[in-house]
Design a protein around this motif. Structure first.
Motif, PDB file in Angstrom:
ATOM      1  N   PRO A   4      24.464 -51.718  19.229  1.00  0.00           N
ATOM      2  CA  PRO A   4      23.077 -51.979  19.637  1.00  0.00           C
ATOM      3  C   PRO A   4      22.038 -51.544  18.603  1.00  0.00           C
ATOM      4  CG  PRO A   4      24.288 -50.980  21.443  1.00  0.00           C
ATOM      5  CD  PRO A   4      25.230 -51.030  20.283  1.00  0.00           C
ATOM      6  N   SER A   5      22.240 -50.369  18.028  1.00  0.00           N
ATOM      7  CA  SER A   5      21.194 -49.830  17.152  1.00  0.00           C
ATOM      8  C   SER A   5      21.077 -50.610  15.851  1.00  0.00           C
ATOM      9  CB  SER A   5      21.485 -48.358  16.858  1.00  0.00           C
ATOM     10  OG  SER A   5      22.753 -48.243  16.263  1.00  0.00           O
TER      11      SER A   5
ATOM     12  N   PHE B  82      13.203 -50.654  29.573  1.00  0.00           N
ATOM     13  CA  PHE B  82      13.923 -50.725  30.847  1.00  0.00           C
ATOM     14  C   PHE B  82      12.963 -50.642  32.031  1.00  0.00           C
ATOM     15  CE2 PHE B  82      16.878 -49.149  27.758  1.00  0.00           C
ATOM     16  CZ  PHE B  82      18.080 -49.741  28.089  1.00  0.00           C
TER      17      PHE B  82
ATOM     18  N   ALA C  26      13.379 -45.095  31.532  1.00  0.00           N
ATOM     19  CA  ALA C  26      14.440 -44.443  30.751  1.00  0.00           C
ATOM     20  C   ALA C  26      13.896 -43.601  29.608  1.00  0.00           C
ATOM     21  CB  ALA C  26      15.435 -45.485  30.227  1.00  0.00           C
TER      22      ALA C  26
ATOM     23  N   TYR D  89      13.380 -39.998  27.703  1.00  0.00           N
ATOM     24  CA  TYR D  89      14.154 -38.756  27.636  1.00  0.00           C
ATOM     25  C   TYR D  89      13.339 -37.640  28.280  1.00  0.00           C
ATOM     26  CZ  TYR D  89      16.246 -41.699  24.085  1.00  0.00           C
ATOM     27  OH  TYR D  89      16.807 -42.759  23.438  1.00  0.00           O
TER      28      TYR D  89
ATOM     29  N   HIS E 111      13.546 -34.475  28.534  1.00  0.00           N
ATOM     30  CA  HIS E 111      13.344 -33.180  27.889  1.00  0.00           C
ATOM     31  C   HIS E 111      12.626 -33.297  26.560  1.00  0.00           C
ATOM     32  CE1 HIS E 111      16.994 -35.074  26.674  1.00  0.00           C
ATOM     33  NE2 HIS E 111      17.144 -34.261  25.665  1.00  0.00           N
TER      34      HIS E 111
ATOM     35  N   ALA F 236      14.490 -42.447  17.682  1.00  0.00           N
ATOM     36  CA  ALA F 236      15.255 -43.506  17.016  1.00  0.00           C
ATOM     37  C   ALA F 236      15.022 -43.478  15.506  1.00  0.00           C
ATOM     38  CB  ALA F 236      14.866 -44.865  17.579  1.00  0.00           C
TER      39      ALA F 236
ATOM     40  N   SER G  41      20.762 -41.189  34.788  1.00  0.00           N
ATOM     41  CA  SER G  41      20.520 -42.630  34.807  1.00  0.00           C
ATOM     42  C   SER G  41      21.249 -43.358  33.677  1.00  0.00           C
ATOM     43  CB  SER G  41      19.011 -42.873  34.726  1.00  0.00           C
ATOM     44  OG  SER G  41      18.706 -43.767  33.690  1.00  0.00           O
TER      45      SER G  41
ATOM     46  N   ASP H 210      20.400 -46.235  32.436  1.00  0.00           N
ATOM     47  CA  ASP H 210      19.413 -46.775  31.512  1.00  0.00           C
ATOM     48  C   ASP H 210      19.111 -45.766  30.413  1.00  0.00           C
ATOM     49  OD1 ASP H 210      19.305 -49.043  32.946  1.00  0.00           O
ATOM     50  OD2 ASP H 210      17.321 -48.732  33.811  1.00  0.00           O
ATOM     51  N   LEU H 211      19.079 -44.491  30.795  1.00  0.00           N
ATOM     52  CA  LEU H 211      18.761 -43.450  29.824  1.00  0.00           C
ATOM     53  C   LEU H 211      19.808 -43.427  28.711  1.00  0.00           C
ATOM     54  CD1 LEU H 211      16.606 -41.315  29.573  1.00  0.00           C
ATOM     55  CD2 LEU H 211      18.162 -39.702  30.615  1.00  0.00           C
TER      56      LEU H 211
ATOM     57  N   ASP I 134      21.768 -45.879  27.926  1.00  0.00           N
ATOM     58  CA  ASP I 134      21.685 -47.132  27.187  1.00  0.00           C
ATOM     59  C   ASP I 134      20.524 -47.103  26.202  1.00  0.00           C
ATOM     60  OD1 ASP I 134      23.884 -48.182  28.359  1.00  0.00           O
ATOM     61  OD2 ASP I 134      22.816 -49.255  29.931  1.00  0.00           O
ATOM     62  N   ALA I 135      19.391 -46.530  26.650  1.00  0.00           N
ATOM     63  CA  ALA I 135      18.240 -46.412  25.750  1.00  0.00           C
ATOM     64  C   ALA I 135      18.647 -45.595  24.529  1.00  0.00           C
ATOM     65  CB  ALA I 135      17.070 -45.749  26.471  1.00  0.00           C
ATOM     66  N   ALA I 136      19.417 -44.545  24.757  1.00  0.00           N
ATOM     67  CA  ALA I 136      19.857 -43.702  23.640  1.00  0.00           C
ATOM     68  C   ALA I 136      20.793 -44.479  22.719  1.00  0.00           C
ATOM     69  CB  ALA I 136      20.559 -42.457  24.179  1.00  0.00           C
ATOM     70  N   ARG I 137      21.648 -45.335  23.302  1.00  0.00           N
ATOM     71  CA  ARG I 137      22.553 -46.128  22.466  1.00  0.00           C
ATOM     72  C   ARG I 137      21.748 -47.064  21.582  1.00  0.00           C
ATOM     73  NH1 ARG I 137      26.043 -46.250  27.411  1.00  0.00           N
ATOM     74  NH2 ARG I 137      27.376 -44.479  26.946  1.00  0.00           N
ATOM     75  N   ILE I 138      20.698 -47.665  22.156  1.00  0.00           N
ATOM     76  CA  ILE I 138      19.875 -48.571  21.362  1.00  0.00           C
ATOM     77  C   ILE I 138      19.129 -47.799  20.283  1.00  0.00           C
ATOM     78  CG2 ILE I 138      17.843 -50.068  21.494  1.00  0.00           C
ATOM     79  CD1 ILE I 138      18.906 -51.116  24.096  1.00  0.00           C
ATOM     80  N   ASP I 139      18.749 -46.559  20.611  1.00  0.00           N
ATOM     81  CA  ASP I 139      18.067 -45.735  19.613  1.00  0.00           C
ATOM     82  C   ASP I 139      19.024 -45.219  18.541  1.00  0.00           C
ATOM     83  OD1 ASP I 139      15.559 -46.048  20.529  1.00  0.00           O
ATOM     84  OD2 ASP I 139      15.394 -44.131  21.553  1.00  0.00           O
ATOM     85  N   GLY I 140      20.302 -45.539  18.654  1.00  0.00           N
ATOM     86  CA  GLY I 140      21.230 -45.213  17.583  1.00  0.00           C
ATOM     87  C   GLY I 140      21.941 -43.890  17.732  1.00  0.00           C
ATOM     88  N   LEU I 141      21.880 -43.280  18.921  1.00  0.00           N
ATOM     89  CA  LEU I 141      22.606 -42.025  19.115  1.00  0.00           C
ATOM     90  C   LEU I 141      24.089 -42.337  19.333  1.00  0.00           C
ATOM     91  CD1 LEU I 141      19.651 -41.183  19.628  1.00  0.00           C
ATOM     92  CD2 LEU I 141      20.487 -39.581  21.316  1.00  0.00           C
TER      93      LEU I 141
ATOM     94  N   ARG J 184      23.020 -34.168  23.470  1.00  0.00           N
ATOM     95  CA  ARG J 184      21.565 -34.069  23.434  1.00  0.00           C
ATOM     96  C   ARG J 184      20.892 -34.624  24.676  1.00  0.00           C
ATOM     97  NH1 ARG J 184      19.483 -34.676  18.154  1.00  0.00           N
ATOM     98  NH2 ARG J 184      17.454 -34.714  19.160  1.00  0.00           N
ATOM     99  N   ILE J 185      21.547 -35.542  25.377  1.00  0.00           N
ATOM    100  CA  ILE J 185      20.899 -36.170  26.529  1.00  0.00           C
ATOM    101  C   ILE J 185      21.518 -35.674  27.835  1.00  0.00           C
ATOM    102  CG2 ILE J 185      20.269 -38.351  27.628  1.00  0.00           C
ATOM    103  CD1 ILE J 185      19.152 -38.341  24.900  1.00  0.00           C
TER     104      ILE J 185
ATOM    105  N   LEU K 239      20.528 -32.332  30.765  1.00  0.00           N
ATOM    106  CA  LEU K 239      20.127 -32.774  32.103  1.00  0.00           C
ATOM    107  C   LEU K 239      21.004 -32.186  33.201  1.00  0.00           C
ATOM    108  CD1 LEU K 239      19.186 -36.502  31.502  1.00  0.00           C
ATOM    109  CD2 LEU K 239      17.694 -34.568  31.950  1.00  0.00           C
TER     110      LEU K 239
END
Ligand code: ADP
Ligand code: MG
Lengths: 342, 279
Positions: free
Chosen positions: A72-73, A81, A85, A87, A89, A99, B169, B171-172, B174-181, B189-190, B194
C-alpha cells in the motif's frame, strides 16, 4: 493518461464472490465516485486499489504501473477512512507527519508539507491537540490532511462524511470539492449517498452486488440510465415506477417517471389520491396512491407515486389529482429491469 | 454512578462498604508490619498492640539481614519476577497480535489450545518439568523458574490481550499500513500503546503468584545461590521452633517491591478492568 485502471478484477472471500469482473478507468485529475447500496462491495473495491486486500484475479494499474504486488505505501495512494482512523496517541502534527517520517523525508520537508496542509484545512490552531480533543468535523479534516501531506497520485475516500451530522456534511462536501479543484489530483470517493455522488463526481460508477451497473457523468446517468436499478438509485426523490399496461403498448413492463417530470394536468392519464404533503417552501412533494382505472394493476409498492411540484400549492389530504407527463421524459423497462429504448 | 452521586445516602453506603472492605483486607498486613517491630514476648502476649518504647525491637530485621544471604534472595526473586513478566508480556502480546490480526488456517484451534492452558494448572506437570530441567541441566538456575513462570502466565496473557487487540480498530491498522509502517511497527507503535491497560492487568495478575510461589523454587531451584525470597524465608520456620521475629520481618520486606510494582501498574490496571464496563 489514466490514473487508475481495473482490468477484469474479481475478489472472493472464500466461496463468496464479492466483486465480479470489474473494469473501470479513471482519468488523470478526475473525481470518480463509486456509489451503490450498502454491502455491494464498494469498500472492498477501494481496499483492493489501496492494496489492503489482494485481488483474486485481474489487473490493477495505477499511473501506468501494475501494482497487484506492490504494498500500500508504495502505490502512491492515500486513503481517508469513514472512522477517521487517527492515531490516538499522536497529536495532529504527529498524525500528519508519521507517513513522511516513515518515508525518510527531511525535517524541513515534513514541516513545510504539514504547514501547507494545515493552512488549506484550517487546522493551524489544532496542531498540538490530540484526536480525542477534536470534534468529528475537525478529526475528518485531520484525516484528509494526513492524506494530503503524502502528495499521492490518487486519493481514496471511503464514506468520509457518513459519521458527520447533516450541516457539517454539506460543509465538508464543499471542502472536498474545493480541495479537488486546488490539488487537481485524481480522487476516488466511495459513498452510498446518491446526493454526494451527484454533487461531487466528474464520473459516477454505479455498483450493485459486486458488479458495475453503469459508468458515466452524473447527468448522463440521470438522463440516460442503463437500467431500472440505476434509474431508481440516482435522483431524489426517487423515480416512480408504474405498471406500463395502460400507458404504453411498446412491450415495456414498467414505466419510470421522475417526480419532477410529473405535472398537474386536468387531461393527464394518471389519477392520484394524495396521502401525504411535504411543504419545503421552494418545492412541494406529494406522496399519493394511484386511483381510478390504474389502481387495479398497481397494488402495494407499485401504486405509490411521488410528485415534485415547483413552488407552493394548496393541496389537501385525500384530494384526487389528475397528472400528466411529457412522453419524452418517460423511461421504459422490460420485466428483467433492462431499459427499452423507444 | 450518576444516580449514586445524586443521592448522598447511597454515596455514604457505598463508601462505607468500600472502607470496611479495605480495613478487613489490610488488617493482616497491618498486624504483620507492627509485630515485625516488636520483641518476641510482646508478639505473643499482645499481638494487636502497637510497638512502644518498651516493646520496640529490630531483632527480627537483624536476624534476617545477618542470617543467610537475604539480599541475594531478594535479588533472585526480583530477577525471576521481572524477567518472567517481561517474557509473558512480550510473547503473550506477539501471539495475541497474530491470533487477532491474521487470518490463517488453525487460528481458531490455536486460540482454543491456548485457552485450555488457562484451565489446566501447570503444577500437574511438575514431575515432567523437573525431568526436563534435569536433562537440560537447568536445575538450580534462575532460568528454570523464569521459563516455567513464562509458560504458566502465557495462556491467560494471550487470552486477555487478543481480546483487547480485537477491539483496536482495523481502519487504524490499515491507515498505518498505507502510511508505510511495517507489521512490526504497527504492533509496537500502534497496537501495544493502545492495549497498555490490558498489559498492566496481565502484569499484575501474574506478578503476585510468581513473587509468592514456593512450589517451583523448592523443587527446581533449592540451591543457596538461586533461592528466592519466599523459599529463603522458610529457614526461619522450623519443625519445632519458629523465629517469628525473623519471619514477620522477612514478610514485611517482601511486601515492598510488590507494592512498588503495583503502584506503577495500578493506574493502567484500573483502566483495564473498567474499560469494558464503561465504554
Ligand atoms: N474480510 C471479509 N471477509 C468476508 N466477507 C467480507 C469481508 N469484507 C467484506 N466482506 C463482504 O463483502 C461484501 C461487501 O462488503 P463491503 O465492500 O464492505 O460493502 P460496502 O462498502 O459497499 O458496504 C459484504 O457482503 C461483506 O459481508
Ligand atoms: Mg463500506
Amino acid at each position: 493518461m489514466t490514473a487508475l485502471s481495473l482490468n477484469s478484477v474479481n475478489k472472493s472471500f472464500g466461496p463468496v464472490e464479492v466483486l465480479k469482473d470489474i473494469n473501470i478507468e479513471v482519468e488523470e485529475g478526475e473525481f470518480t465516485v463509486f456509489v451503490g447500496p450498502s454491502g455491494c462491495g464498494k469498500s472492498t473495491l477501494l481496499r483492493l486499489i489501496a492494496g489492503l486486500e489482494d485481488a483474486s484475479s485481474g489487473e490493477i494499474t495505477i499511473g501506468g504501473d501494475l501494482v497487484n504486488h506492490v504494498p500500500p505505501s508504495k502505490r502512491g495512494i492515500a486513503m481517508v477512512f469513514q472512522s477517521y482512523a487517527l492515531y490516538p496517541h499522536l497529536n495532529v502534527r504527529g498524525n500528519m507527519s508519521l507517513a513522511l517520517k516513515q518515508e525518510g523525508q527531511s525535517k524541513a520537508v515534513i514541516e513545510e508539507r504539514v504547514a501547507e496542509a494545515s493552512r488549506m484545512l484550517d487546522l493551524d490552531a489544532y496542531l498540538d491537540r490530540f484526536p480525542s480533543e477534536l470534534s468529528g468535523g475537525q478529526r475528518q479534516r485531520v484525516a484528509i490532511g494526513r492524506a494530503i501531506v503524502r502528495q499521492p497520485k490518487l486519493f481514496l475516500f471511503d464514506e468520509p462524511l457518513s459519521n458527520l451530522d447533516a450541516a457539517l456534511r454539506m460543509n465538508t462536501r464543499l471542502e472536498i470539492a474545493n480541495l479537488h479543484q486546488a490539488l487537481k489530483t485524481s480522487m476516488i470517493y466511495v459513498t452510498h449517498d446518491q446526493t454526494e455522488a451527484m454533487t461531487l463526481a466528474d464520473k459516477i460508477v454505479v455498483l450493485r452486488d459486486g458488479r458495475v451497473e453503469q459508468v458515466g457523468s452524473p447527468m448522463e446517468l440521470y438522463n440516460n440510465p442503463a437500467n431500472r436499478f440505476v434509474a431508481g438509485f440516482l435522483g431524489a426523490p426517487a423515480m416512480n415506477f408504474l405498471p406500463a399496461g395502460l400507458l404504453a403498448d411498446n412491450g415495456a413492463s414498467e414505466i419510470g417517471i421522475r417526480p419532477e417530470d410529473l405535472r398537474l394536468d386536468a387531461d393527464g392519464p394518471l389519477t392520484v389520491q394524495v396521502k401525504h404533503v411535504e411543504r419545503l417552501g421552494g418545492d412541494t412533494n406529494l406522496i399519493g396512491r394511484l386511483s381510478g382505472p390504474m389502481a387495479e394493476a398497481a397494488q402495494g409498492e407499485a401504486g405509490q407515486i411521488t410528485v415534485r411540484l415547483f413552488g407552493q400549492h394548496e393541496i389537501t389530504l385525500g384530494q384526487e389529482l389528475r397528472l400528466g407527463y411529457a412522453a419524452e421524459k418517460a423511461f421504459y423497462f422490460d420485466s428483467e429491469g433492462g431499459r427499452l429504448k423507444v | 454512578m450518576s444516580s449514586a452521586r445524586k443521592r448522598p445516602f447511597n454515596t455514604l453506603a457505598m463508601h462505607g462498604a468500600l472502607i470496611l472492605y479495605t480495613l478487613i483486607a489490610l488488617f493482616p498486613v497491618f498486624v504483620i508490619l507492627i509485630n515485625s517491630f516488636k520483641t518476641r514476648k510482646k508478639i505473643f502476649r499482645e499481638p494487636l498492640a502497637l510497638p512502644d518504647a518498651e516493646s520496640f525491637s529490630l531483632v527480627g530485621y537483624q536476624t534476617v539481614l545477618k542470617q543467610g544471604d537475604f539480599f541475594l534472595y531478594f535479588q533472585n526473586s526480583l530477577i525471576v519476577t521481572v524477567a518472567s513478566l517481561a517474557l509473558v508480556l512480550l510473547f503473550g502480546a506477539m501471539a495475541a497480535f497474530a491470533l487477532s490480526e491474521y487470518r490463517f488456517r488453525g487460528n481458531l484451534l490455536m486460540g482454543l489450545y491456548l485457552a485450555l492452558g488457562i484451565m489446566i494448572p501447570i503444577r500437574i506437570g511438575t514431575v515432567a518439568i523437573l525431568d526436563l530441567m534435569v536433562s537440560t541441566g537447568l536445575v538450580n538456575t534462575l532460568w528454570a523458574l523464569i521459563l516455567v513462570y513464562t509458560a504458566q502466565g502465557l495462556p491467560l496473557a494471550v487470552f486477555i490481550l487478543s481480546e483487547f487487540m480485537r477491539q483496536v480498530s482495523n481502519d487504524l491498522k490499515d491507515a498505518a499500513r498505507i502510511d508505510g509502517l511495517s507489521e512490526y511497527t504497527i504492533f509496537g507503535r500502534i497496537v501495544l500503546p493502545l492495549v497498555r491497560p490490558a498489559l498492566a492487568t496481565v502484569a499484575v495478575f501474574n506478578m503476585i503468584p510468581i513473587w509468592n510461589d514456593l512450589w517451583f523454587p523448592l523443587i527446581l531451584a533449592p540451591a543457596e545461590e538461586v533461592k528466592t525470597l519466599t523459599l529463603g524465608s522458610q529457614v526461619f520456620i522450623g519443625q519445632f521452633v519458629t523465629d517469628w521475629n525473623a519471619v514477620l520481618s522477612a514478610l514485611s520486606m517482601a511486601i515492598l517491591p510488590v507494592l512498588l510494582l503495583y503502584v506503577i501498574f495500578s493506574r493502567q490496571l484500573i483502566r483495564g478492568l473498567t474499560s469494558g464496563a464503561v465504554k
